[in-house]
Design an enzyme around this catalytic site. Structure first.
Site, mmCIF file in Angstrom:
data_model
loop_
_atom_site.group_PDB
_atom_site.id
_atom_site.type_symbol
_atom_site.label_atom_id
_atom_site.label_comp_id
_atom_site.label_asym_id
_atom_site.label_seq_id
_atom_site.Cartn_x
_atom_site.Cartn_y
_atom_site.Cartn_z
ATOM 1 N N GLU A 88 35.356 42.489 47.731
ATOM 2 C CA GLU A 88 35.671 43.850 47.301
ATOM 3 C C GLU A 88 34.384 44.648 47.081
ATOM 4 O O GLU A 88 34.416 45.762 46.587
ATOM 5 C CB GLU A 88 36.506 43.843 46.026
ATOM 6 C CG GLU A 88 35.851 43.203 44.823
ATOM 7 C CD GLU A 88 36.659 43.367 43.547
ATOM 8 O OE1 GLU A 88 36.603 44.466 42.961
ATOM 9 O OE2 GLU A 88 37.343 42.407 43.152
ATOM 10 N N CYS A 122 40.029 40.680 43.571
ATOM 11 C CA CYS A 122 39.562 39.291 43.557
ATOM 12 C C CYS A 122 40.409 38.356 44.413
ATOM 13 O O CYS A 122 40.122 37.151 44.471
ATOM 14 C CB CYS A 122 39.540 38.777 42.121
ATOM 15 S SG CYS A 122 38.499 39.760 41.023
ATOM 16 N N HIS A 257 41.769 31.761 38.545
ATOM 17 C CA HIS A 257 40.820 32.868 38.648
ATOM 18 C C HIS A 257 40.325 33.173 37.240
ATOM 19 O O HIS A 257 41.119 33.296 36.304
ATOM 20 C CB HIS A 257 41.506 34.103 39.250
ATOM 21 C CG HIS A 257 40.674 35.349 39.118
ATOM 22 N ND1 HIS A 257 39.424 35.447 39.689
ATOM 23 C CD2 HIS A 257 40.891 36.517 38.466
ATOM 24 C CE1 HIS A 257 38.912 36.643 39.401
ATOM 25 N NE2 HIS A 257 39.775 37.297 38.656
#
EC number: 2.3.3.10
Length: 506
Positions: A88, A122, A257
């Site tokens: 990103e 993400c 994550h």
């Protein structure tokens, strides 16, 4: 073209991780920012945060991690048939990072490499990983490896979100007969629209963040993904003649994550809440659910910020956290949030701190989340073969130096860190720019930005692996070697050799 039977045990064969050579201490940052002691270290669970000077950008991070993986595993660039990047960190609205990486392939002559960049906060690295697995398992597969790269530089404006930054990249080699194989049909995905974290300013690296909404989105996605995953594995088991119920104990390990470590611990507690509510008659007298009867009738959607529920289930899941998840937080705790590579840094940390025999045969649950938002819970099955020289043994050995590498970094004062952030902010998209950061402070073998010309074209060099050589003329020499592909029938045998000139113009 490979036309044999369905490839067996498609998954992760090799994994390489890169993080910056400098960090800021979170305890010192608390003092510098004038916040209460423990706000970052206890409240967020963070100890150190890696960061990049203006010498590094998304292209250099990915160049570094790809070349390291290829060199470490003695791979020919001809052996790669697909390369996809999840990121990103956008420095060009048209040209992909993937195309920049193709310069590493030039001497091999291999331009037949599918894949480009994939972007959604993400989650982009996981989407790229799924695409790679799907390619190997499809009629498009030609018998070569797929390479997945996930990289980001996570930076925030001055304020409460800044200590949740970080930076890094991972490269993951995908193919058949892997030591970490994807379990077919076992993916629970949840996609939904929300403005929890987004980057609408095209000239800034900084995101717009709604912190409370972001946590709610993360936890709600976790609930939904776990429910879908559980339903799918139940259906699989029923087809096999088993009426067993699935619970967290069916995972050997769980990685998440990790925007910050404390959220991961809360997430495991959240999954235990799901198990508790899903159980037809939980035992609240003995065992992990002891004393939790007061929460039997809670509704999950009402508990995202319920302190009583959170505290009770974090306490109840303490032992499970220690056994299944804590080891995965090494990189997250010591380097911070890397965005797309975050969950794979957690996977690398887990592998690095266990022996092959401890990993063998285990099911690893992997939860990936990207704001906006997109999430998946899936599982990997570790091979039973853990003898010396096995693919699992090689994978574990390749990551065994993680702690040593983390300890070899240079600590930088919060004041200098703040100056670096201001410099990145001011020069992020300048033309005719020569970076000011030190090259000597970079790890050997690191690619770095040398200049941006008047047309925004970026030039890079590699710090030599041998400090006696000048960077601009460094060459990585590899003698001719034979590579046998790990396809079901030994599909292709490739030969490679020659020099790689490491000075790029992008």
């Amino acid at each position: 073209i490979y036309l044999g039977p369905w490839p067996k045990d498609v998954g992760i064969i090799a994994l390489e991780l890169y993080f910056p050579s400098q960090y800021v201490d979170q305890t010192e940052l608390e003092e510098f920012d004038g916040v209460p002691t423990g706000k970052y270290t206890v409240g967020l669970g963070q100890a150190r945060m890696g960061f990049c000077s203006d010498r590094e950008d998304i292209n250099s991070l990915c160049l570094t991690v790809v070349q390291r993986l290829m060199e470490k595993n003695a791979l020919s660039y001809n052996s790669i048939g697909r390369l996809e990047v999840g990121t990103e960190t956008i420095i060009d609205k048209s040209k992909s990072v993937k195309t920049a990486l193709m310069q590493l392939f030039e001497n091999s002559g291999n331009t037949d490499v599918e894949g480009i960049d994939t972007t959604n906060a993400c989650y982009g690295g996981t989407a790229a990983l799924f695409n790679a697995v799907n390619w190997v398992e499809s009629s498009s597969w030609d018998g070569r490896y797929a390479l997945v790269v996930a990289g980001d530089i996570a930076v925030y404006a001055t304020g409460s979100a800044r200590p949740t930054g970080g930076a890094g990249a991972v490269a993951i080699l995908i193919g058949p007969n892997a030591p970490l194989a994807f379990e077919r049909g076992l993916r629970g995905t949840h996609m939904q629209h929300a403005y929890d974290f987004y980057k609408p300013d095209m000239v800034s690296e900084y995101p717009v963040v709604d912190g409370k909404l972001s946590i709610q989105c993360y936890l709600s996605a976790l609930d939904r993904c776990y429910s879908v995953y559980r339903n799918k594995i139940h259906a699989q088991w029923q087809r096999e003649g088993s009426d067993k119920s699935f619970s967290l104990e069916d995972f050997g390990f769980l990685v998440f994550h990790s925007p910050y470590c404390k959220l991961v611990q809360k997430s495991l507690a959240r999954l235990m809440l799901n198990d508790f509510l899903n159980h037809p008659s939980p035992n609240t007298e003995t065992g992990p659910f002891t004393g939790l009867e007061a929460f039997r009738d809670v509704q999950p959607e009402d508990t995202y910020f319920d302190r009583d529920v959170e505290k009770a289930f974090m306490k109840a899941s303490t032992d499970m956290f220690e056994r299944k998840t804590k080891a995965s937080l090494l990189i997250s705790n010591q380097n911070g949030n890397m965005y797309t590579p975050s969950v794979y840094g957690c996977l690398a940390s887990l592998i690095a701190q266990h022996t092959p025999s401890q990993m063998a045969g285990q099911r690893i649950g992997v939860f990936s989340y990207g704001s906006g938002f997109a999430a998946t819970l899936y599982s990997l099955r570790v091979t039973q073969d853990h003898i010396p020289g096995s693919s699992l043994d090689k994978l574990v050995l390749s990551l065994s130096d993680l702690k040593t590498r983390l300890d070899s970094r240079k600590k930088v004062s919060p004041a200098l860190f703040s100056e670096n952030m201001k410099l990145r902010e001011d020069t992020h998209h300048l033309a005719n720019y020569v970076p000011q950061g030190s090259v000597e402070d970079l790890f050997p073998g690191t690619w770095y930005l040398t200049r941006v010309d008047d047309k925004h074209r970026r030039e890079y060099a590699r710090r030599p692996l041998d400090d006696d050589l000048p960077a601009e003329s460094e060459r990585v020499r590899s003698s001719t070697f034979l590579l046998s592909m790990t396809s079901p029938a030994g599909v292709a045998t490739l030969y490679s050799g020659g020099d790689h000139l490491n000075c790029l113009l992008l």
